[in-house]
Design a protein around this motif. Structure first.
Motif, mmCIF file in Angstrom:
data_model
loop_
_atom_site.group_PDB
_atom_site.id
_atom_site.type_symbol
_atom_site.label_atom_id
_atom_site.label_comp_id
_atom_site.label_asym_id
_atom_site.label_seq_id
_atom_site.Cartn_x
_atom_site.Cartn_y
_atom_site.Cartn_z
ATOM 1 N N THR A 188 -6.522 -3.700 2.893
ATOM 2 C CA THR A 188 -5.621 -2.547 3.025
ATOM 3 C C THR A 188 -5.089 -2.130 1.660
ATOM 4 N N ALA A 189 -4.740 -3.115 0.829
ATOM 5 C CA ALA A 189 -4.260 -2.812 -0.528
ATOM 6 C C ALA A 189 -5.373 -2.190 -1.371
ATOM 7 N N TYR A 190 -6.589 -2.665 -1.180
ATOM 8 C CA TYR A 190 -7.746 -2.105 -1.893
ATOM 9 C C TYR A 190 -7.904 -0.619 -1.555
ATOM 10 N N LEU A 191 -7.783 -0.289 -0.263
ATOM 11 C CA LEU A 191 -7.887 1.109 0.158
ATOM 12 C C LEU A 191 -6.709 1.945 -0.356
ATOM 13 N N ALA A 192 -5.547 1.321 -0.478
ATOM 14 C CA ALA A 192 -4.366 2.045 -0.961
ATOM 15 C C ALA A 192 -4.613 2.647 -2.338
ATOM 16 N N GLU A 193 -5.435 1.980 -3.133
ATOM 17 C CA GLU A 193 -5.747 2.480 -4.470
ATOM 18 C C GLU A 193 -7.032 3.294 -4.502
ATOM 19 N N GLU A 194 -8.054 2.826 -3.787
ATOM 20 C CA GLU A 194 -9.369 3.451 -3.879
ATOM 21 C C GLU A 194 -9.542 4.646 -2.945
ATOM 22 N N ASP A 195 -8.967 4.581 -1.741
ATOM 23 C CA ASP A 195 -9.146 5.648 -0.756
ATOM 24 C C ASP A 195 -7.955 5.651 0.202
ATOM 25 N N PRO A 196 -6.799 6.137 -0.256
ATOM 26 C CA PRO A 196 -5.565 6.058 0.538
ATOM 27 C C PRO A 196 -5.678 6.666 1.930
#
Length: 424
Positions: A188-196
């Protein structure tokens, strides 16, 4: 070759015990034996039946066994298990309820990869299916995956979750049970930066080791006592010639099962002794409480060596999630970047695997998340299994999780503003 021979030896021992059980059952049940009034033959047949069933289950992936579900219209609707997204090490499956309109709650249930198949969550699935459009991560047995498919470690697992979340879209609610909780948080944190825009609406973490050192248990103590070299030498083997994954390094399911049983050997011994007695007296049935539990408990799967070792080294020893230092593909994942995904933690008061304090630590890591989007629950008297499949789950936790999902299904809140999430 030594590691491959050991793997084949374990499989041979399992197969031999299965054969011995079947033979004993056949001999004890032979019609001519009925002429001999000796209860020893009944006990021989009972021992054989219980033994054959137990060892045969160790080599078989259980079926979901969910034939239908009752809809709002009061009718039984057939359930199909469809592969939504296929990948080498695990599929995203969808429980498609025929003749039912799509449910507003879209839930991704992340099953653990910790020695058992995703069917370990069968009762969880059954309880959620009437109220949710349900998707589940169905991990594959590493012994059946050819070496040509490459490695699979905690970073690959995290990226699988990222792909599943992207596929399902931003209106998804994620529930991660036990082992995948820290990796679901990282995804979820990865998506927050890469693809919110691909982030889920909510994230419920149930009994997961976010910070294993918060409350030490026998599991965390074991990880700290042994070195990585000792673990690799004693736990890792190569798949034998019988399976498609021949030569792949794995942490064998049979070896994991021996560790599970060793933790409560007295209880398991009594359970099987009592079951043999019930079978001999004609009091047992095919789907009694003992068989329902052990048919699932004994069905184990191999994990890739790199996944097992990286989990111990990075999640338990290195505390990379607990210290917000986890990296994926060389890039650090900052959990503080999660700002608009509601996060709830669930723990059991008597959980001796992920003790209270380990999972709730996730809320402190979400420094960018307002308190209004954080929640936690401690279930009194519940052990590890009870927080996702037992009475505590059915009566208390499940209703709270559904309420949490509903409370966070409206417009997404970002930096004090409401923004409607795009449909996925």
């Amino acid at each position: 070759m030594r590691f491959m021979a050991t793997y084949d030896l374990m499989d041979t021992v399992r197969n031999t015990n299965q054969w011995l059980g079947a033979t004993a059952q056949a001999l004890g049940s032979y019609p001519a034996v009925a002429m001999v009034p000796n209860p020893a033959f009944q006990w021989l047949a009972a021992w054989g039946e219980v033994t054959e069933r137990a060892f045969s289950r160790m080599d078989t992936k259980p079926d979901w066994g969910i034939g239908s579900v009752v809809g709002e219209d009061g009718r039984d609707h057939l359930v199909d298990v469809d592969v939504e997204l296929a990948k080498p090490f695990g599929d995203l499956i969808h429980f498609n309820v025929q003749g039912r309109k799509e449910m507003p709650r879209k839930v991704l249930l992340v099953a653990p990869m910790s020695g058992h198949y995703a069917t370990l969550l069968r009762s969880t699935v059954v309880s959620l299916l009437p109220d949710c459009e349900l998707y589940v991560t169905d991990w594959h047995n590493a012994r059946d995956i050819p070496v040509s498919e490459g490695k699979f470690d905690v970073e690959d697992y995290t990226l699988y979750l990222v792909d599943f979340m992207k596929h399902l879209g931003p209106n998804t609610h994620v529930i991660a049970v036990c082992q995948p909780a820290p990796l679901a948080l990282a995804a979820t944190a990865y998506l927050a930066e890469e693809d919110p825009q691909a982030q889920p609406r909510s994230l419920t973490l149930i009994g997961g080791p976010i910070d294993p050192d918060a409350t030490p248990t026998e599991v965390t103590d074991f990880g700290n006592r042994v070195t990585m070299g000792q673990l690799e030498h004693s736990m890792i083997q190569r798949v034998g010639f019988k399976y498609k994954g021949v030569g792949r390094k794995v942490y064998p399911g049979l070896l994991q099962l021996s560790s599970f049983i060793a933790m409560n050997v007295d209880n398991h011994t009594k359970a099987f002794t009592d079951q043999i007695s019930r079978v001999a007296k004609g009091e047992a049935s095919d789907h009694d409480k003992h068989n329902k539990f052990y048919d699932e408990y004994l069905a184990v799967m191999d994990m890739t060596a790199e996944f097992y070792l990286s989990t111990v080294e990075r999640i338990f020893k290195g505390l990379e999630i607990a210290q917000n230092k986890f990296t994926v593909a060389g890039k650090q994942v900052d959990i503080g970047k999660i700002t608009d995904v509601a996060v709830k933690t669930v723990e059991g008061e008597n959980d001796d695997i992920s003790a209270p304090g380990q999972c709730v630590a996730a809320l402190d890591l979400c420094t960018g998340l307002p308190d209004s989007l954080k929640a936690s629950h401690l279930e009194p008297g519940a052990g590890h299994y009870g927080i996702f499949a037992g009475k505590g789950w059915r009566n208390n936790i499940r209703p709270l999780v559904l309420e949490f999902i509903d409370a966070n299904s409206g417009p997404r809140v970002v930096a004090g503003k409401d923004t409607q999430a795009k449909a996925g």
